[in-house]
Design an enzyme around this catalytic site. Structure first.
Site, PDB file in Angstrom:
ATOM      1  N   HIS A 183      15.933  25.983  -2.881  1.00  0.00           N
ATOM      2  CA  HIS A 183      17.013  25.365  -3.639  1.00  0.00           C
ATOM      3  C   HIS A 183      16.537  24.778  -4.965  1.00  0.00           C
ATOM      4  O   HIS A 183      17.333  24.545  -5.866  1.00  0.00           O
ATOM      5  CB  HIS A 183      17.747  24.309  -2.798  1.00  0.00           C
ATOM      6  CG  HIS A 183      17.037  23.006  -2.624  1.00  0.00           C
ATOM      7  ND1 HIS A 183      16.347  22.675  -1.476  1.00  0.00           N
ATOM      8  CD2 HIS A 183      16.914  21.936  -3.444  1.00  0.00           C
ATOM      9  CE1 HIS A 183      15.852  21.456  -1.593  1.00  0.00           C
ATOM     10  NE2 HIS A 183      16.176  20.994  -2.782  1.00  0.00           N
ATOM     11  N   ASP A 226      14.502  27.645   3.339  1.00  0.00           N
ATOM     12  CA  ASP A 226      14.473  26.872   2.095  1.00  0.00           C
ATOM     13  C   ASP A 226      13.075  26.864   1.485  1.00  0.00           C
ATOM     14  O   ASP A 226      12.592  25.826   1.028  1.00  0.00           O
ATOM     15  CB  ASP A 226      14.978  25.440   2.317  1.00  0.00           C
ATOM     16  CG  ASP A 226      15.343  24.743   1.007  1.00  0.00           C
ATOM     17  OD1 ASP A 226      15.475  25.446  -0.018  1.00  0.00           O
ATOM     18  OD2 ASP A 226      15.471  23.499   1.007  1.00  0.00           O
ATOM     19  N   SER A 273      11.617  17.445  -3.542  1.00  0.00           N
ATOM     20  CA  SER A 273      11.784  18.715  -2.839  1.00  0.00           C
ATOM     21  C   SER A 273      10.759  19.745  -3.282  1.00  0.00           C
ATOM     22  O   SER A 273      10.567  19.978  -4.477  1.00  0.00           O
ATOM     23  CB  SER A 273      13.179  19.280  -3.077  1.00  0.00           C
ATOM     24  OG  SER A 273      14.112  18.678  -2.228  1.00  0.00           O
TER      25      SER A 273
END
Length: 371
Positions: free
Chosen positions: A100, A130, A209
């Site tokens: 993402h 992911d 992230s």
């Protein structure tokens, strides 16, 4: 050495979101100035040192041994900067991050320690885990690959960890905590799940992230993926990453096993409706027509009421897979994710019409996200 206190180029001001994911960019605000002491401390972090001993490592040791391999990731779309995150060097020198973080990118920039910027290309992405793999042009020699933890057995709950990344664009930031949960099941596209996720109380904020969560011997235990609230964050486990990442690096994609079912974890009311002695197992709510499990597993076809709760009836309850017991959804999801591949024939122990029996079928491949 240029200070690592500076924001990633054009990173926006902080906005609290549930996902420790992309930070929207566009702000021209600069980072606040740091003291000479903190500048000196950052400058001495240096490049990677040998992994430090888990038993004797201080938090500073852990940071200094890993920070040189951590990067900031900037995602540029057709209209300019559209998000940022973190990543780290692994394997033969590729960069690992979250899918993402680079989703929709036309161009990707990486910021290495010492404010060294490099262009990068996306080698492979996988929405279902992911994870993404990038290749940097002319990667700095000081950015040496980090290793994954030994996952047999996996580090237990209570293991001290450090998350390193660029929360809100502050590169080279560290937060500490412990592994506070394992075998978590998180949401993924198309109503699928990310299995075997790691929970931590180390702070994960927007921009973390894709960065590494490391144990105190400097090895990656998880890839930071999202924050769920105060003292609650999640990462893609090393066990799953070690399956997916090499495939992304070599083939650009990874194929996940697919049963073709919709399921529900057994609750006390479901156990009562099905006459189960134990509250354990996974109920097959629906079996997809023409899916791998069609003709072998049965979905529900009715309903009843137990203590005022509507319970679907008629479906198989899976209580075992591959010779292992299934008590909760994570048991099923983790086995599929870590022990199987599309094309494998797998045995399932089920309860049907009050009797336990064994069935088997060949697993398929998950459909493309969005299809």
């Amino acid at each position: 050495m240029p200070s690592r206190r500076t924001f990633l180029a054009s990173v926006a001001s902080a906005a609290t979101v549930a996902t420790a994911g992309c930070v929207q960019v566009g702000s021209t605000d600069s980072a606040p100035a740091a003291s000479e002491e903190s500048a000196g401390e950052a400058a001495t972090a240096g490049s990677n040192a040998a992994a430090v001993s888990q038993s004797s490592a201080t938090q500073t040791d852990v940071y200094r041994s890993t920070v040189g391999s951590v990067v900031g990731v900037l995602n540029y779309g057709a209209t300019g900067p559209q998000g940022s995150g973190s990543g780290f060097v692994a394997g033969d020198g590729y960069v690992v991050t979250n899918q993402h973080v680079v989703a929709g990118a036309d161009d990707v920039k990486l910021r290495f320690e010492g404010n060294e910027w490099r262009d990068a290309r996306i080698v492979g992405t996988d929405a279902y885990s992911d994870l993404a793999v990038l290749r940097a042009q002319d990667r700095p020699e000081s950015a040496t690959p980090l290793s994954w933890v030994d996952t047999d057995p996996e580090p237990p709950i209570g293991t001290p960890v450090m998350a390193i990344g660029s929360p809100f664009g502050f590169s080279g930031s560290a937060s500490t905590g412990i592994i506070s949960g394992i075998d978590r099941v998180l949401s993924a596209p198309n109503n699928f799940t990310v299995a075997d996720s790691v929970q931590t109380d180390a702070a994960l904020n927007p921009g973390n992230s894709g960065g590494p969560i490391v144990t105190y011997d400097g090895r990656v235990v998880a890839v930071a993926a999202r924050g769920g609230g105060d003292n609650l964050g999640f990462g893609v486990s090393a066990a799953l990453s070690k399956r997916v990442v090499p495939a992304l690096a070599s083939d650009g994609e990874y194929d996940h096993s697919f049963m073709g079912v919709r399921l529900l974890e057994v609750t006390p009311t479901i156990a009562e409706a099905y006459g189960l002695d134990d509250v354990g197992g996974v109920l097959m709510i629906e079996v997809v027509d023409d899916g791998p499990a069609a003709g072998t597993l049965q979905g529900t076809d009715g309903q009843t009421s137990v203590d005022g709760v509507s319970v679907p009836t008629g479906g198989d309850v899976v209580v075992g897979i591959g010779g292992r017991s299934v008590e909760v959804q994570a048991d099923l999801s983790n086995y599929l994710a870590l022990e199987t591949s599309p094309g494998d024939t797998v045995q399932f122990t089920i309860v049907r019409d009050g009797r336990e029996q064994t069935v088997e079928f060949e697993l398929g491949e998950r459909p493309t996200p969005g299809v």
